[in-house]
Write an enzyme that holds these catalytic residues in place. Structure first.
Site, PDB file in Angstrom:
ATOM      1  N   GLU A   1       0.841  -1.203   0.000  1.00  0.00           N
ATOM      2  CA  GLU A   1       0.000   0.000   0.000  1.00  0.00           C
ATOM      3  C   GLU A   1       0.876   1.253   0.000  1.00  0.00           C
ATOM      4  OE1 GLU A   1      -2.652   1.352  -0.804  1.00  0.00           O
ATOM      5  OE2 GLU A   1      -4.126   0.965   0.756  1.00  0.00           O
TER       6      GLU A   1
ATOM      7  N   THR B   1      -3.921   8.707  -4.740  1.00  0.00           N
ATOM      8  CA  THR B   1      -3.951   8.850  -3.273  1.00  0.00           C
ATOM      9  C   THR B   1      -2.818   9.754  -2.784  1.00  0.00           C
ATOM     10  OG1 THR B   1      -4.998   6.716  -3.049  1.00  0.00           O
ATOM     11  CG2 THR B   1      -3.903   7.553  -1.103  1.00  0.00           C
TER      12      THR B   1
HETATM   13  N1  HSE Z   1      -6.952   6.571   4.242  1.00  0.00           N
HETATM   14  C1  HSE Z   1      -6.444   6.666   2.915  1.00  0.00           C
HETATM   15  C2  HSE Z   1      -6.619   8.083   2.417  1.00  0.00           C
HETATM   16  C3  HSE Z   1      -7.226   5.713   2.036  1.00  0.00           C
HETATM   17  O1  HSE Z   1      -7.749   8.558   2.472  1.00  0.00           O
HETATM   18  O2  HSE Z   1      -5.646   8.718   1.998  1.00  0.00           O
HETATM   19  C4  HSE Z   1      -6.753   5.693   0.610  1.00  0.00           C
HETATM   20  O3  HSE Z   1      -5.658   4.841   0.471  1.00  0.00           O
END
Ligand code: HSE
Length: 323
Positions: A144, A197
């Site tokens: 991730e 992201t």
């Molecule tokens: N928590 C993460 C974000 C989820 O909102 O950046 C996406 O990978």
């Protein structure tokens, strides 16, 4: 329940398998009130991955369908997560992985997480002493991090555990499986724009006003309490986001109009799924979700933007071996 689920074997009584096919569900992260902490798995939406045990070492990605992604293991989230696990456990075998993407990358419903979680889940099926869900989640986070620039588990945890999960802390790292939301229906709307992201994290403020921090703590605490007591009113009031949505909604065309459509149609919660652009909404009746999806799809199409929409449920199952 959380202790049992950590110890739960992630291996599905396979007799010394050499090839397996795994389904890896899409996930909704943040769920408005739990940035980087909360997430749930979606039913019926997900990728498939095929694993072959080899005599070599490390991960080799042999095929990717459905998307254009790097084949080199060190540039691919599945390769990074899988290799982190194989190296750490000093595995005396390697794996070939085929990745069949159904979740579009950059859609906000956990595409990279499905690949990272699927990789470690698949490799676990070949181990004589399989790792726990918590250990798998830790390795999946390494993949991730390649996609988002940061190790967070709010997508990979529900992808492995299934259901709704809460990361209670990263140091020490702990995940709790929350009570099921069996009577809740989920709508996902994915306008065809891509949000990375990494970029969506960069626009967030590093400091927030105390009043917003207090409100957000109350939302998350209320959400968790509402699940244990199944207090529907508290549940509805809790799924709110005063920290992130005001910044990220600017990246999503027509966000406020779509939110209004969801609430007019009886949906009880609406927000950005992960870092977007997908949006999730929750309702107690499937008809409310279907009406919302059809009206909001029409709004996007009138404005010349293509969308995908899914009517789903929260899945109690995470990654699983399929035929
Ligand atoms: N928590 C993460 C974000 C989820 O909102 O950046 C996406 O990978």
């Amino acid at each position: 329940m959380s202790q049992e689920i950590h110890k739960k074997t992630t291996v599905q009584s396979l007799d010394n398998p050499t090839e397996i096919r795994v389904f890896c569900p899409a996930t909704v992260a943040n769920v408005n009130c739990g940035f980087d902490s909360l997430g749930f798995a979606l039913k019926g939406i997900g990728d498939e991955m095929v694993f072959r045990k080899t005599e070599g070492r490390g991960v080799t990605i042999t095929e990717i369908t459905g998307d254009t992604l790097p084949m080199e293991a060190h540039n691919n989230v599945a390769g990074v997560a899988g290799n982190a696990m194989l190296e750490d456990i000093n595995a005396n075998f390697g794996v070939e992985i085929e990745i069949h993407k159904k979740i579009r990358s950059g859609s906000g419903i956990g595409s990279s997480s499905a690949s990272a979680a699927g990789a470690v889940y698949g490799i676990n099926q070949f181990l004589e002493k399989p790792l726990s869900n918590l250990e798998l989640t830790r390795y999946a986070m390494k993949g991730e991090a390649l996609a988002s620039g940061n190790e967070h588990a709010d997508n990979v945890a529900p992808c492995i555990y299934g259901g709704t999960t809460l990361v209670t802390g990263y140091n020490p790292f702990k995940v709790i499986a929350l009570p099921p939301m069996d009577t809740v229906y989920v709508g996902i709307l994915h306008p065809h724009i891509t949000i990375k992201t990494k970029e969506a994290r960069k626009i967030l403020p590093t400091h927030v006003p105390l009043k917003d921090a207090i409100a957000q703590s109350q939302h998350l605490a209320s959400f968790v309490a509402s699940l244990y007591e199944w207090d529907k009113e508290l549940f509805k009031e809790s799924i709110k986001d005063v920290l992130v949505e005001p910044h990220r909604k600017l990246l999503i065309p027509h966000f406020d109009e779509i939110k209004a459509i969801s609430l007019q149609n009886g949906c009880i919660a609406f927000g950005i799924s992960g870092s977007g652009p997908s949006m999730f909404c929750l309702a107690f009746a499937k008809a409310d979700i279907d009406k919302y999806l059809s009206e909001s799809t029409a709004l996007y199409e009138c404005n010349g933007l293509q969308v995908d929409s899914y009517s789903s449920r929260i899945s109690g199952e995470g990654c699983k071996v399929i035929k």
